[in-house]
Design a protein around this motif. Structure first.
Motif, PDB file in Angstrom:
ATOM      1  N   PHE A 245     -22.144  44.682 -57.383  1.00  0.00           N
ATOM      2  CA  PHE A 245     -22.030  43.509 -56.506  1.00  0.00           C
ATOM      3  C   PHE A 245     -23.232  42.575 -56.671  1.00  0.00           C
ATOM      4  CE2 PHE A 245     -18.492  45.589 -54.578  1.00  0.00           C
ATOM      5  CZ  PHE A 245     -17.771  44.585 -53.955  1.00  0.00           C
ATOM      6  N   LYS A 246     -24.394  43.122 -56.913  1.00  0.00           N
ATOM      7  CA  LYS A 246     -25.559  42.272 -57.176  1.00  0.00           C
ATOM      8  C   LYS A 246     -25.357  41.488 -58.467  1.00  0.00           C
ATOM      9  CE  LYS A 246     -29.212  44.831 -54.756  1.00  0.00           C
ATOM     10  NZ  LYS A 246     -30.461  45.610 -54.921  1.00  0.00           N
ATOM     11  N   SER A 247     -24.777  42.159 -59.457  1.00  0.00           N
ATOM     12  CA  SER A 247     -24.487  41.473 -60.715  1.00  0.00           C
ATOM     13  C   SER A 247     -23.486  40.347 -60.483  1.00  0.00           C
ATOM     14  CB  SER A 247     -23.927  42.477 -61.736  1.00  0.00           C
ATOM     15  OG  SER A 247     -23.561  41.828 -62.925  1.00  0.00           O
ATOM     16  N   ARG A 248     -22.493  40.604 -59.684  1.00  0.00           N
ATOM     17  CA  ARG A 248     -21.490  39.578 -59.374  1.00  0.00           C
ATOM     18  C   ARG A 248     -22.113  38.420 -58.598  1.00  0.00           C
ATOM     19  NH1 ARG A 248     -15.429  39.063 -59.643  1.00  0.00           N
ATOM     20  NH2 ARG A 248     -15.057  37.256 -58.320  1.00  0.00           N
ATOM     21  N   LYS A 249     -22.997  38.740 -57.691  1.00  0.00           N
ATOM     22  CA  LYS A 249     -23.637  37.720 -56.861  1.00  0.00           C
ATOM     23  C   LYS A 249     -24.461  36.741 -57.698  1.00  0.00           C
ATOM     24  CE  LYS A 249     -25.402  35.676 -53.211  1.00  0.00           C
ATOM     25  NZ  LYS A 249     -24.605  34.646 -52.509  1.00  0.00           N
ATOM     26  N   SER A 250     -24.973  37.237 -58.817  1.00  0.00           N
ATOM     27  CA  SER A 250     -25.835  36.384 -59.645  1.00  0.00           C
ATOM     28  C   SER A 250     -25.086  35.188 -60.223  1.00  0.00           C
ATOM     29  CB  SER A 250     -26.454  37.211 -60.786  1.00  0.00           C
ATOM     30  OG  SER A 250     -25.448  37.638 -61.698  1.00  0.00           O
ATOM     31  N   TRP A 251     -23.758  35.246 -60.274  1.00  0.00           N
ATOM     32  CA  TRP A 251     -22.993  34.116 -60.805  1.00  0.00           C
ATOM     33  C   TRP A 251     -21.837  33.671 -59.906  1.00  0.00           C
ATOM     34  CZ3 TRP A 251     -17.807  35.073 -61.759  1.00  0.00           C
ATOM     35  CH2 TRP A 251     -17.426  36.417 -61.873  1.00  0.00           C
ATOM     36  N   ASP A 252     -21.540  34.438 -58.868  1.00  0.00           N
ATOM     37  CA  ASP A 252     -20.437  34.095 -57.970  1.00  0.00           C
ATOM     38  C   ASP A 252     -21.000  33.732 -56.603  1.00  0.00           C
ATOM     39  OD1 ASP A 252     -18.149  33.778 -56.521  1.00  0.00           O
ATOM     40  OD2 ASP A 252     -17.377  35.806 -56.856  1.00  0.00           O
TER      41      ASP A 252
ATOM     42  N   LEU B 272     -23.430  48.831 -55.424  1.00  0.00           N
ATOM     43  CA  LEU B 272     -24.497  47.903 -55.087  1.00  0.00           C
ATOM     44  C   LEU B 272     -24.951  47.142 -56.332  1.00  0.00           C
ATOM     45  CD1 LEU B 272     -26.253  47.052 -52.634  1.00  0.00           C
ATOM     46  CD2 LEU B 272     -27.908  48.784 -53.371  1.00  0.00           C
ATOM     47  N   THR B 273     -25.113  47.854 -57.428  1.00  0.00           N
ATOM     48  CA  THR B 273     -25.525  47.223 -58.686  1.00  0.00           C
ATOM     49  C   THR B 273     -24.454  46.250 -59.180  1.00  0.00           C
ATOM     50  OG1 THR B 273     -26.805  49.196 -59.292  1.00  0.00           O
ATOM     51  CG2 THR B 273     -26.222  47.677 -61.072  1.00  0.00           C
TER      52      THR B 273
END
Length: 658
Positions: free
Chosen positions: A142-149, A139-140
């Protein structure tokens, strides 16, 4: 600014479709995963100890000391507490230094005694925590990835980690790690590794220090945690936009923990990995040629390893006919002319190419594949020999990559999210059923061996274990039931003959064969089996001890049941030469010599027994009787009087046959 960030965060959560809004309640989701993971193994809570539990728990001299034995667990190879001999600790190349979980068992043993039920419960709880940590880490990430992807949907950020953690939780390949108490080393290793990476993603100096500690704990549980030195930078590269230099700084606590662990391990076990064992049960890459064991050719070894890699992939997708035993020759000598080897080679080449190709493009699927390949590499026999062809527990850590790849692939490439969810849940339900059905096999050694012998009929180790367990079961029967159950011994003999066929120099198999033949009163064949075991290993003390006992038993049998006194004396003399202080051997030899008319020899032997056991009334009574037969009434009366002083009822007991 803080207020604006809060509103933005709330708005993001609210953008989840109403049907999936519950995914935002991550604590509730984590709790559900924990409960599911524990309940899946509830039917193991009444199980006994099984398989390698003896090595780390019930027959480990340090663990059974409780807390006071913990220093010993950290000072020696993991096998030392079981074998209790320096030379036998390093059964496999490089030795094993995994003191943490035995130390946990020592604490539990000290507080609760040999209580397998509590230990099984703890295993399930630790497993539940591992599943939760996997979910939180993904979850952490994917949230990190979501912040730029922007290509990742918010639903995917929440849904993919849950689906992956769910598949991991229910996979039946994990039964060996959870249902077998000893398997806790796999659980704690993965838990510590995942936690360390989660803390690094969270950031901050304190969390970084804690990450190093967690990783050090993981390494103390099992050495394969060290593969996370590759997983961690890979995760940061794929899921964040951190540059290479900063990634190196971020993972430095893990590097420091690994260096500290390796220094400690080297100081205790030495730095020499050592040559592979020349015993087939500790080195599967041996074959018998012209009466001696030789190494596989390079091609045979590579093909056999390639085949096992394909077998691992098959078990992840279709975990049927599971077994705890893949020892020789359950996995046979393979060659590249076999289509299964070629198919496996093509599969793994494809995975490697996809992993590297996707890594440049920061593909999540690439991360999952490279995670799987990296964590599997250390237990694949490619890097160094692990002592067996393969094992289902070796997939415990790598299966995270499979679970993530499956969840991400289905969710990403099936645009219909309901259909994707249905596929994952359907597959998961099948896995759940298989897990619950597999757990009972681990109840104890008998259920495990009798279940898995059908899946691993070509394993010399399992055939040997099956024969040994059947003999133990027969010996534990009440004496009056044993004659009617001799079919158990005959079945065991069939297994042991098969073990010897597969492994002609298997000393333990000859030892068990000797035991079985002794029980069947086939003493000459029993003696021959023990002698074969001793020929393979002249220092095999246990075989020597049983050989001498069999000489004694044979002497009793020929003297008391066959009436062949001469043969009885021959066997008993053999036993006496090796066991000159054994009371029962001396007594039987004295009786046999008395029947043969050699009364002076009988007096000599019975006199020795009175010296060995001066307070044994029967010893004095036997001596008195021998003197009486030799026409020495004064000496006889003295001996008999001594017997009556010790036990006034000695004559009545002798007449009653006691």
């Amino acid at each position: 600014m803080a207020k604006k960030d809060k509103k933005t965060s709330t708005k993001k959560v609210k953008t989840l479709p109403s049907t999936w809004a519950w995914l935002g309640r991550t604590r509730l989701v984590a709790g559900g995963l924990f409960l599911l993971s524990v309940l899946l193994y509830a039917n193991t809570f009444s199980h006994d100890f099984a398989q390698d539990d003896a090595i780390v728990i019930t027959e480990n001299m340090f663990t059974t000391e409780g807390v006071s034995g913990i220093p010993g667990l950290f000072q020696y190879d993991t096998f030392y507490g079981f074998f209790k001999v320096e030379g036998k600790a390093k059964l496999v190349a490089g030795g094993r230094y995994r003191p943490l979980t035995p130390a946990m068992f020592a604490v539990e043993y000290g507080l609760l005694g040999a209580n397998p039920a509590i230990m099984h419960v703890f295993n399930a709880l630790w497993y539940g925590l591992t599943v939760v940590m996997l979910y939180l880490l993904l979850l952490t990430m994917f949230k990190s990835r979501k912040s730029w992807d922007s290509q990742i949907s918010l639903l995917g950020v929440y849904w993919i980690p849950l689906l992956a953690a769910f598949i991991f939780a229910v996979h039946p390949l994990h039964t060996e790690a959870v249902a077998n108490i000893k398997g806790r080393d796999e659980i704690i290793t993965l838990l510590g590794s995942l936690t360390s990476l989660w803390l690094l993603f969270k950031g901050g100096n304190i969390r970084s220090a804690l990450a190093g500690i967690c990783f050090f704990i993981a390494l103390l549980a099992k050495e394969n945690a060290i593969t996370f030195l590759g997983v961690a930078p890979l995760a940061f590269f794929v899921f964040t936009q951190t540059n290479i230099g900063d990634i190196a700084k971020r993972i430095s606590p893990l590097v420091a923990a690994a260096i500290l662990f390796l220094i400690i391990r080297g100081a205790i076990l030495g730095w020499d990995v050592g040559a592979p064992s020349q015993e087939l049960m500790n080195n599967p890459f041996l074959k018998l040629e012209q009466g001696r064991w030789v190494d596989f050719s390079a091609g045979e070894k590579a093909a056999t390893i390639t085949y096992t890699l394909g077998k691992y992939a098959q078990l992840l997708v279709a975990p049927v006919q599971l077994t705890h035993d893949y020892y020789p020759r359950q996995i046979d000598i393979m060659r590249f002319s076999d289509w299964r080897v070629l198919l496996s080679l093509l599969l793994y080449l494809g995975l490697l190419i996809y992993g590297l190709w996707g890594l440049v493009r920061k593909k999540i699927g690439s991360f999952a594949v490279l995670y799987y390949l990296g964590t599997l590499s250390l237990v694949s026999n490619i890097v160094f020999p692990v002592g067996t062809n393969m094992s289902e527990r070796f997939l415990f850590m790598p299966s995270v990559g499979f679970a993530l790849l499956l969840a991400w692939g289905v969710f990403t490439y099936l645009k219909n999210h309901r259909l994707a969810t249905g596929i994952i849940l359907g597959f998961g339900v099948i896995l759940m059923v298989l897990t619950v059905l597999r757990n009972p096999a681990w109840k104890n050694n008998y259920t495990l061996f009798t279940t898995d012998i059908h899946a691993s009929p070509n394993s010399a180790k399992l055939r040997n274990a099956m024969a040994g367990e059947l003999s133990v079961q027969w010996a534990s029967l009440p004496p009056e039931q044993q004659p009617a159950r001799q079919s158990m011994l005959q079945e065991a003999l069939g297994h042991i003959e098969e073990a010897i066929r597969i492994h002609p120099t298997y000393k333990q198999a000859y030892f068990i064969k000797g035991n079985l033949l002794n029980y069947l009163k086939q003493y000459d064949a029993s003696i021959q089996a023990y002698q074969q075991a001793r020929q393979i290993d002249p220092g095999y003390d246990q075989a020597f001890d049983n050989l001498m006992i069999t000489y004694r038993d044979a002497g009793r049998f020929y003297g008391e049941q066959k009436g062949d006194v001469r043969t009885a004396i021959q066997y008993l003399d053999q036993a006496y030469q090796a066991m000159p202080e054994d009371y029962e051997t001396i007594r039987l030899l004295g009786v046999a010599n008395g029947i043969a008319g050699n009364t002076p020899r009988t007096i000599e032997l019975f006199t020795k027994n009175t010296q060995l056991q001066p307070n044994n009334a029967r010893a004095w009574y036997d001596l008195g009787s021998a003197y009486m037969n030799n026409q020495q009434p004064e000496a006889a009366n003295q001996a008999l009087q001594r017997a009556r002083q010790i036990d006034p009822d000695i004559e009545a007991k002798v007449r009653a046959g006691n």
